[in-house]
Design an enzyme around this catalytic site. Structure first.
Site, PDB file in Angstrom:
ATOM      1  N   HIS A   1      -2.118   2.254   0.810  1.00  0.00           N
ATOM      2  CA  HIS A   1      -2.629   3.702   0.800  1.00  0.00           C
ATOM      3  C   HIS A   1      -3.634   3.774   1.905  1.00  0.00           C
ATOM      4  O   HIS A   1      -3.994   4.737   2.605  1.00  0.00           O
ATOM      5  CB  HIS A   1      -3.171   4.126  -0.652  1.00  0.00           C
ATOM      6  CG  HIS A   1      -2.157   3.954  -1.519  1.00  0.00           C
ATOM      7  ND1 HIS A   1      -2.043   3.067  -2.689  1.00  0.00           N
ATOM      8  CD2 HIS A   1      -1.163   4.739  -1.836  1.00  0.00           C
ATOM      9  CE1 HIS A   1      -1.046   3.236  -3.462  1.00  0.00           C
ATOM     10  NE2 HIS A   1      -0.501   4.420  -2.958  1.00  0.00           N
TER      11      HIS A   1
ATOM     12  N   SER B   1       1.525   0.119  -6.187  1.00  0.00           N
ATOM     13  CA  SER B   1       0.705   0.060  -7.391  1.00  0.00           C
ATOM     14  C   SER B   1       1.335  -0.509  -8.607  1.00  0.00           C
ATOM     15  O   SER B   1       0.721  -1.219  -9.460  1.00  0.00           O
ATOM     16  CB  SER B   1       0.518   1.720  -7.716  1.00  0.00           C
ATOM     17  OG  SER B   1       0.096   2.399  -6.724  1.00  0.00           O
TER      18      SER B   1
ATOM     19  N   MET C   1      -0.582   8.691  -5.551  1.00  0.00           N
ATOM     20  CA  MET C   1      -0.565   8.664  -7.116  1.00  0.00           C
ATOM     21  C   MET C   1      -1.666   7.662  -7.399  1.00  0.00           C
ATOM     22  O   MET C   1      -1.730   7.452  -8.902  1.00  0.00           O
ATOM     23  CB  MET C   1       0.906   8.318  -7.660  1.00  0.00           C
ATOM     24  CG  MET C   1       1.856   9.374  -7.135  1.00  0.00           C
ATOM     25  SD  MET C   1       3.174   9.626  -8.344  1.00  0.00           S
ATOM     26  CE  MET C   1       3.726   7.884  -8.202  1.00  0.00           C
TER      27      MET C   1
ATOM     28  N   ALA D   1      -4.209   4.235  -8.084  1.00  0.00           N
ATOM     29  CA  ALA D   1      -4.113   2.735  -8.077  1.00  0.00           C
ATOM     30  C   ALA D   1      -3.679   2.214  -6.705  1.00  0.00           C
ATOM     31  O   ALA D   1      -2.967   1.334  -6.514  1.00  0.00           O
ATOM     32  CB  ALA D   1      -2.947   2.269  -8.811  1.00  0.00           C
TER      33      ALA D   1
ATOM     34  N   GLN E   1       8.017  13.900 -11.086  1.00  0.00           N
ATOM     35  CA  GLN E   1       8.921  13.034 -10.448  1.00  0.00           C
ATOM     36  C   GLN E   1       8.969  11.654 -11.095  1.00  0.00           C
ATOM     37  O   GLN E   1       9.897  11.023 -10.647  1.00  0.00           O
ATOM     38  CB  GLN E   1       8.424  12.719  -8.964  1.00  0.00           C
ATOM     39  CG  GLN E   1       7.045  11.639  -9.137  1.00  0.00           C
ATOM     40  CD  GLN E   1       6.440  11.636  -7.749  1.00  0.00           C
ATOM     41  OE1 GLN E   1       6.086  12.607  -7.086  1.00  0.00           O
ATOM     42  NE2 GLN E   1       6.365  10.518  -6.882  1.00  0.00           N
TER      43      GLN E   1
HETATM   44  P1  AMP Z   1       2.401   6.366  -3.944  1.00  0.00           P
HETATM   45  O1  AMP Z   1       0.765   6.369  -4.497  1.00  0.00           O
HETATM   46  O2  AMP Z   1       3.130   5.117  -4.361  1.00  0.00           O
HETATM   47  O3  AMP Z   1       3.087   7.542  -4.308  1.00  0.00           O
HETATM   48  O4  AMP Z   1       2.395   6.269  -2.419  1.00  0.00           O
HETATM   49  C1  AMP Z   1       1.716   7.202  -1.633  1.00  0.00           C
HETATM   50  C2  AMP Z   1       2.013   6.861  -0.164  1.00  0.00           C
HETATM   51  O5  AMP Z   1       1.406   5.573   0.279  1.00  0.00           O
HETATM   52  C3  AMP Z   1       3.312   7.270   0.106  1.00  0.00           C
HETATM   53  O6  AMP Z   1       3.271   7.841   1.532  1.00  0.00           O
HETATM   54  C4  AMP Z   1       3.752   5.732   0.070  1.00  0.00           C
HETATM   55  O7  AMP Z   1       4.956   5.605   1.144  1.00  0.00           O
HETATM   56  C5  AMP Z   1       2.660   5.092   0.815  1.00  0.00           C
HETATM   57  N1  AMP Z   1       2.699   3.573   0.534  1.00  0.00           N
HETATM   58  C6  AMP Z   1       2.929   2.969  -0.806  1.00  0.00           C
HETATM   59  N2  AMP Z   1       3.170   1.777  -0.653  1.00  0.00           N
HETATM   60  C7  AMP Z   1       2.728   1.461   0.703  1.00  0.00           C
HETATM   61  C8  AMP Z   1       2.842   0.244   1.503  1.00  0.00           C
HETATM   62  N3  AMP Z   1       2.736  -0.887   0.910  1.00  0.00           N
HETATM   63  N4  AMP Z   1       2.623   0.417   3.042  1.00  0.00           N
HETATM   64  C9  AMP Z   1       2.373   1.442   3.400  1.00  0.00           C
HETATM   65  N5  AMP Z   1       2.521   2.681   2.603  1.00  0.00           N
HETATM   66  C10 AMP Z   1       2.462   2.685   1.401  1.00  0.00           C
END
Ligand code: AMP
Length: 289
Positions: free
Chosen positions: A44, A195, A37, A39, A68
């Site tokens: 990521h 983020s 998503m 940021a 979501q």
């Molecule tokens: P998000 O942008 O928060 O929806 O996350 C996108 C992907 O990045 C998802 O698969 C998260 O589980 C992964 N992710 C987010 N934060 C972390 C982190 N600190 N370490 C590893 N993967 C992460």
């Protein structure tokens, strides 16, 4: 790195890249996909780096999925940093970035909502506090898989329940994609990268590492104490540090059902969610595997 906003353009490029014979190109190369998503942070980027290390043609997506978010304020305040994100993905050697509009992901007039029953997986923990969240998440991940058609899907352990539900969706629908879990990337003080950390006040940023510290404390204590005792004490520790915890659960890593004693399961995970001021943070730690 190429940037695509339209489904058709991305698909045409992927098709050309994966059938490119005899040009020393990507023939036979698997598509590795990391949905996000935006940021972006090191967590990521690690997903992208893993896909690259695995030799994949690597696609990342940035899409702040409205379906979501159960709190409209959370959606509105979700950080959006497209230029910085693009630069970070280039630095991680990502091959393509998909940055679609809401209409591109959800064409008007077509209902793409996933109607699967995730049973207890969607009812516990986050499911209690964020009704509808997982339906929205599964819908967008399904739609994005359908668009990108990756052989490998890279997701983070940080969202442990999300990972369990995506795995269940892949199994239920027999999707031809392998789910690859990336370990949680943390700041030097243990705070899981997120983020949402960008929105923490100075005070809350210094309090937030207590989440990881409490998970580590639980890992040390659990072999000799029942889960209910650990939970009560963990909630107290989080509150004492100025956070407002919603849950601290010790669960079976496959079923996500509560585990009371160390010998009750071979795979045990502690999962927690807590507000640090207005910012809701989640984290988890494998206690036994
Ligand atoms: P998000 O942008 O928060 O929806 O996350 C996108 C992907 O990045 C998802 O698969 C998260 O589980 C992964 N992710 C987010 N934060 C972390 C982190 N600190 N370490 C590893 N993967 C992460």
């Amino acid at each position: 790195m190429l940037i695509f906003k339209k489904v058709d353009d991305l698909q045409a490029w992927l098709k050309a890249e994966t059938r490119d014979k005899g040009k020393g190109g990507s023939e036979g190369r698997k598509i590795g996909f990391a949905p996000t998503m935006g940021a972006l942070h090191e967590g990521h980027l690690e997903l992208v780096r893993m896909a690259k290390r695995d030799g994949c043609l690597t696609v990342a997506s940035i899409f702040v999925n409205p379906t979501q978010f159960n709190d409209p304020k959370d959606l509105e305040k979700y950080p959006r940093l497209p230029e910085k994100d693009t630069a970070l993905l280039i630095s991680a050697d990502c091959d393509a970035l998909f940055m679609p509009s809401v209409e591109e992901v959800y064409p008007p007039g077509i209902d793409l909502t996933i109607q699967l029953d995730f049973r207890q997986l969607e009812k516990v923990m986050e499911g209690v506090f964020r009704p509808g969240h997982f339906k929205g998440m599964a819908t967008v991940v399904h739609r994005l898989i359908d668009i990108v058609k990756p052989q490998r899907l890279y997701m983070g352990q940080k969202d442990f329940q999300q990972l369990s539900i995506v795995r269940d969706m892949i199994n239920q629908l027999h999707l031809p994609v392998e789910l690859v879990m990336c370990p949680t990337v943390r700041e030097s003080d243990g705070l899981a990268m997120s983020s949402r950390n960008l929105r923490l006040s100075t005070e809350m940023r210094s309090a937030a590492p207590v989440i990881h510290q409490t998970l580590q404390w639980a890992k040390l204590e659990f072999p000799s104490r029942p889960a209910t005792e650990i939970q009560t004490e963990a909630m107290r520790r989080l509150q004492a540090a100025g956070l407002n915890p919603e849950y601290f659960d010790i669960v079976d890593g496959v079923t996500l059902l509560p585990v009371e004693h160390w010998n009750d399961s071979d795979f045990i995970v502690a999962c927690t969610a807590a507000f640090a001021g207005e910012v809701r943070l989640i984290d988890n730690l494998v206690l036994k595997s």
